[in-house]
Motif scaffolding. Sequence first.
Motif, PDB file in Angstrom:
ATOM      1  N   ALA A  40       0.876  -1.151   0.125  1.00 49.08           N
ATOM      2  CA  ALA A  40      -0.028   0.164   0.120  1.00 49.08           C
ATOM      3  C   ALA A  40       0.689   1.124  -0.144  1.00 49.08           C
ATOM      4  O   ALA A  40       1.940   1.056   0.749  1.00 49.08           O
ATOM      5  N   VAL A  41       0.530   2.141  -0.732  1.00 48.16           N
ATOM      6  CA  VAL A  41       1.280   3.562  -0.888  1.00 48.16           C
ATOM      7  C   VAL A  41       0.310   4.520  -0.514  1.00 48.16           C
ATOM      8  O   VAL A  41      -0.600   4.561  -1.478  1.00 48.16           O
ATOM      9  N   VAL A  42       0.712   5.457   0.435  1.00 46.60           N
ATOM     10  CA  VAL A  42      -0.446   6.238   0.711  1.00 46.60           C
ATOM     11  C   VAL A  42       0.098   7.705   0.843  1.00 46.60           C
ATOM     12  O   VAL A  42       1.286   8.023   1.415  1.00 46.60           O
ATOM     13  N   GLU A  43      -0.476   8.509   0.298  1.00 45.29           N
ATOM     14  CA  GLU A  43      -0.213  10.262   0.502  1.00 45.29           C
ATOM     15  C   GLU A  43      -1.187  10.404   1.701  1.00 45.29           C
ATOM     16  O   GLU A  43      -2.191  10.330   1.771  1.00 45.29           O
ATOM     17  N   LEU A  44      -0.487  11.465   2.692  1.00 47.86           N
ATOM     18  CA  LEU A  44      -1.064  11.796   3.775  1.00 47.86           C
ATOM     19  C   LEU A  44      -0.836  13.211   3.956  1.00 47.86           C
ATOM     20  O   LEU A  44       0.153  13.741   3.935  1.00 47.86           O
ATOM     21  N   SER A  45      -2.025  13.959   4.149  1.00 49.86           N
ATOM     22  CA  SER A  45      -1.842  15.601   4.606  1.00 49.86           C
ATOM     23  C   SER A  45      -1.824  15.505   5.954  1.00 49.86           C
ATOM     24  O   SER A  45      -2.053  14.587   6.881  1.00 49.86           O
ATOM     25  N   SER A  46      -1.467  16.715   6.338  1.00 47.31           N
ATOM     26  CA  SER A  46      -1.545  17.160   7.743  1.00 47.31           C
ATOM     27  C   SER A  46      -2.746  16.928   8.460  1.00 47.31           C
ATOM     28  O   SER A  46      -2.658  16.511   9.566  1.00 47.31           O
ATOM     29  N   PHE A  47      -3.936  17.102   7.638  1.00 51.44           N
ATOM     30  CA  PHE A  47      -5.371  16.970   8.250  1.00 51.44           C
ATOM     31  C   PHE A  47      -5.480  15.476   8.514  1.00 51.44           C
ATOM     32  O   PHE A  47      -6.233  15.017   9.725  1.00 51.44           O
ATOM     33  N   GLN A  48      -5.009  14.443   7.883  1.00 48.34           N
ATOM     34  CA  GLN A  48      -5.071  13.163   8.240  1.00 48.34           C
ATOM     35  C   GLN A  48      -3.985  12.594   9.374  1.00 48.34           C
ATOM     36  O   GLN A  48      -4.437  12.008  10.130  1.00 48.34           O
ATOM     37  N   LEU A  49      -2.970  13.271   9.435  1.00 52.48           N
ATOM     38  CA  LEU A  49      -1.796  12.768  10.414  1.00 52.48           C
ATOM     39  C   LEU A  49      -1.912  13.530  11.727  1.00 52.48           C
ATOM     40  O   LEU A  49      -1.445  12.837  12.593  1.00 52.48           O
ATOM     41  N   ILE A  50      -2.909  14.382  11.707  1.00 49.98           N
ATOM     42  CA  ILE A  50      -2.855  15.030  13.388  1.00 49.98           C
ATOM     43  C   ILE A  50      -3.155  14.140  14.098  1.00 49.98           C
ATOM     44  O   ILE A  50      -3.099  14.349  15.381  1.00 49.98           O
ATOM     45  N   SER A  51      -4.169  13.065  13.598  1.00 45.80           N
ATOM     46  CA  SER A  51      -4.709  12.218  14.640  1.00 45.80           C
ATOM     47  C   SER A  51      -4.067  10.835  14.763  1.00 45.80           C
ATOM     48  O   SER A  51      -4.396   9.881  15.494  1.00 45.80           O
ATOM     49  N   MET A  52      -3.058  10.519  13.648  1.00 50.45           N
ATOM     50  CA  MET A  52      -2.612   9.292  13.587  1.00 50.45           C
ATOM     51  C   MET A  52      -1.797   8.947  14.826  1.00 50.45           C
ATOM     52  O   MET A  52      -0.872   9.647  15.272  1.00 50.45           O
ATOM     53  N   GLN A  65      -0.173   5.665  14.504  1.00 50.30           N
ATOM     54  CA  GLN A  65       0.532   4.411  13.702  1.00 50.30           C
ATOM     55  C   GLN A  65       1.387   5.203  12.632  1.00 50.30           C
ATOM     56  O   GLN A  65       0.935   6.209  11.908  1.00 50.30           O
ATOM     57  N   SER A  66       2.516   4.648  12.382  1.00 48.53           N
ATOM     58  CA  SER A  66       3.087   5.301  11.230  1.00 48.53           C
ATOM     59  C   SER A  66       3.366   3.947  10.228  1.00 48.53           C
ATOM     60  O   SER A  66       3.441   2.887  10.531  1.00 48.53           O
ATOM     61  N   ALA A  79       2.027  17.519  13.190  1.00 46.79           N
ATOM     62  CA  ALA A  79       1.288  16.766  12.364  1.00 46.79           C
ATOM     63  C   ALA A  79       2.021  15.848  11.489  1.00 46.79           C
ATOM     64  O   ALA A  79       1.636  14.815  11.264  1.00 46.79           O
ATOM     65  N   LYS A  80       2.816  16.636  10.786  1.00 49.20           N
ATOM     66  CA  LYS A  80       3.587  16.119   9.525  1.00 49.20           C
ATOM     67  C   LYS A  80       4.796  15.033  10.500  1.00 49.20           C
ATOM     68  O   LYS A  80       4.699  13.956   9.962  1.00 49.20           O
ATOM     69  N   ALA A  81       5.119  15.334  11.502  1.00 48.41           N
ATOM     70  CA  ALA A  81       5.911  14.397  12.255  1.00 48.41           C
ATOM     71  C   ALA A  81       5.428  13.117  12.695  1.00 48.41           C
ATOM     72  O   ALA A  81       5.985  12.225  12.893  1.00 48.41           O
ATOM     73  N   ASN A  82       4.115  12.933  12.796  1.00 45.92           N
ATOM     74  CA  ASN A  82       3.062  12.009  12.988  1.00 45.92           C
ATOM     75  C   ASN A  82       3.592  10.800  12.223  1.00 45.92           C
ATOM     76  O   ASN A  82       3.175   9.548  12.314  1.00 45.92           O
ATOM     77  N   LEU A  83       4.029  11.075  10.865  1.00 39.88           N
ATOM     78  CA  LEU A  83       4.360  10.194   9.797  1.00 39.88           C
ATOM     79  C   LEU A  83       5.349   9.083  10.098  1.00 39.88           C
ATOM     80  O   LEU A  83       5.400   8.048   9.968  1.00 39.88           O
ATOM     81  N   ILE A  84       6.190   9.629  11.151  1.00 42.07           N
ATOM     82  CA  ILE A  84       7.613   9.052  11.746  1.00 42.07           C
ATOM     83  C   ILE A  84       7.680   8.932  13.041  1.00 42.07           C
ATOM     84  O   ILE A  84       8.083   7.906  13.444  1.00 42.07           O
ATOM     85  N   ALA A  85       6.860   9.290  13.922  1.00 44.33           N
ATOM     86  CA  ALA A  85       6.707   9.546  15.306  1.00 44.33           C
ATOM     87  C   ALA A  85       6.388   8.084  15.851  1.00 44.33           C
ATOM     88  O   ALA A  85       6.848   7.594  17.026  1.00 44.33           O
ATOM     89  N   HIS A  86       5.796   7.086  15.291  1.00 42.42           N
ATOM     90  CA  HIS A  86       5.282   5.793  15.660  1.00 42.42           C
ATOM     91  C   HIS A  86       5.830   4.664  14.938  1.00 42.42           C
ATOM     92  O   HIS A  86       5.450   3.595  14.939  1.00 42.42           O
ATOM     93  N   GLN A  87       7.044   4.903  14.121  1.00 40.95           N
ATOM     94  CA  GLN A  87       7.699   3.823  13.552  1.00 40.95           C
ATOM     95  C   GLN A  87       8.352   2.795  14.590  1.00 40.95           C
ATOM     96  O   GLN A  87       8.787   3.353  15.695  1.00 40.95           O
ATOM     97  N   ASN A  88       8.863   1.857  14.137  1.00 39.35           N
ATOM     98  CA  ASN A  88       9.789   0.904  15.040  1.00 39.35           C
ATOM     99  C   ASN A  88      11.258   0.835  14.384  1.00 39.35           C
ATOM    100  O   ASN A  88      11.389   1.415  13.587  1.00 39.35           O
ATOM    101  N   GLY A  89      12.003  -0.045  15.262  1.00 40.05           N
ATOM    102  CA  GLY A  89      13.444  -0.070  14.805  1.00 40.05           C
ATOM    103  C   GLY A  89      13.564  -0.838  13.576  1.00 40.05           C
ATOM    104  O   GLY A  89      14.620  -0.539  13.076  1.00 40.05           O
ATOM    105  N   ASP A 142      16.006  13.333  14.849  1.00 37.18           N
ATOM    106  CA  ASP A 142      16.225  12.566  16.304  1.00 37.18           C
ATOM    107  C   ASP A 142      14.975  11.924  16.390  1.00 37.18           C
ATOM    108  O   ASP A 142      14.894  11.041  17.287  1.00 37.18           O
ATOM    109  N   LEU A 143      13.880  12.171  15.717  1.00 42.41           N
ATOM    110  CA  LEU A 143      12.628  11.084  16.020  1.00 42.41           C
ATOM    111  C   LEU A 143      12.757   9.747  15.532  1.00 42.41           C
ATOM    112  O   LEU A 143      11.855   8.882  15.854  1.00 42.41           O
ATOM    113  N   VAL A 144      13.521   9.385  14.553  1.00 40.38           N
ATOM    114  CA  VAL A 144      13.991   8.394  13.791  1.00 40.38           C
ATOM    115  C   VAL A 144      14.338   7.092  14.677  1.00 40.38           C
ATOM    116  O   VAL A 144      15.132   7.277  15.356  1.00 40.38           O
ATOM    117  N   ARG A 145      13.418   6.202  14.462  1.00 41.51           N
ATOM    118  CA  ARG A 145      13.634   4.947  15.131  1.00 41.51           C
ATOM    119  C   ARG A 145      14.430   3.807  14.581  1.00 41.51           C
ATOM    120  O   ARG A 145      14.738   2.833  15.260  1.00 41.51           O
TER     121      ARG A 145
END
Length: 332
Positions: A169-181, A183-184, A210-220, A238-241
């Motif tokens: 799956a390849v998804v484009e995500l706007s800040s309005f979608q990401l603000i409540s995400m 999961q990354s 909101a943009k940072a939510n794209l990567i904030a919940h990633q894992n190792g 610095d947020l990158v896991r």
Amino acid sequence: MTKAQRYFMEIKDKRVAFIGTGVSHLELIKLFLSKGIRCVVCDKKTEDEFDELIYEELSAKGCEFSLGEHYLDIIFNCDIVFRTPGMYYNDETITKARKAGVAITSEMETFFDLCPCKIYGVTGSDGKTTTTTLISEMLKAEGKRVHIGGNIGKALLPIVETMSDSDVAVVELSSFQLISMRQSPNVAAITNITPNHLNVHGTMEEYIGAKANLIAHQNGYSRTVLNEDNEETIKLADLVRGKLVTFSLKHPVQTGTYLNDDGMLCYTEKGRTTEIVHKDDIRIPGIHNVANYLTAIAAVWGEVSIQSIVQVAKNFGGVEHRIEFVREIDGV
């Protein structure tokens, strides 16, 4: 039983509200109705203003409607609310409902919960639609079954039950979608961050958050692609896991993609550099599209062959309604 099957079984006795009937909701509402789930469409349009055909079709399937000025009042009597991306997450009524115990979600949030396959996610102030499309085209060229959606194309949750774990799956995500995400994606790319949508977000800090939510919940085990040429984007390193991969039009990078002095797009890692394609061989014009290719290559490297990347570069004509070749007149 798949996660999607379990989800629909668990909510079959719930009352679900959908705010709006746009691209991300109409097929979703039909799916929920087909599962026997009680659905309510909430829309600030009055019955006279609402699309008559959609109203008749959904009504015939048993859907309820809450229309007009007080269209959101009904959500307090629902169990789950799917907000449209255009409905601000911190809206006063939405916030009250959430505090009252109503589950507030979105098509894309629930898709992330239920998706059985690898997800590539792209955001940015500019270039995200083209980059998302390039990633999908490269994966398709490699023979993958690709589903593209989010802020581009169609809603993916209505087809999640048809997906297999070998798909992508390849998804484009706007800040309005990401603000409540919360999961990354497995692979996340941020093209750039510049002031945008501040009339809604209010502050640059909320927009960046909101943009940072794209990567904030990633894992190792995840992969993160960031723009070294954009100050606000590279600050998020610095947020990158997981694995950090960067790109630059201006200079070589430690791990990732860059444009060299000879005009070649290159990938470098652990001291080894591979030349991939010359910028003049990219069919779609503009240095901004070279940056989009650098982003996409950094995202798919290791999953897609150089041959597939070059094939897309030489043949992909661009996203519809973006810069397109029309014709040549007197050498122009």
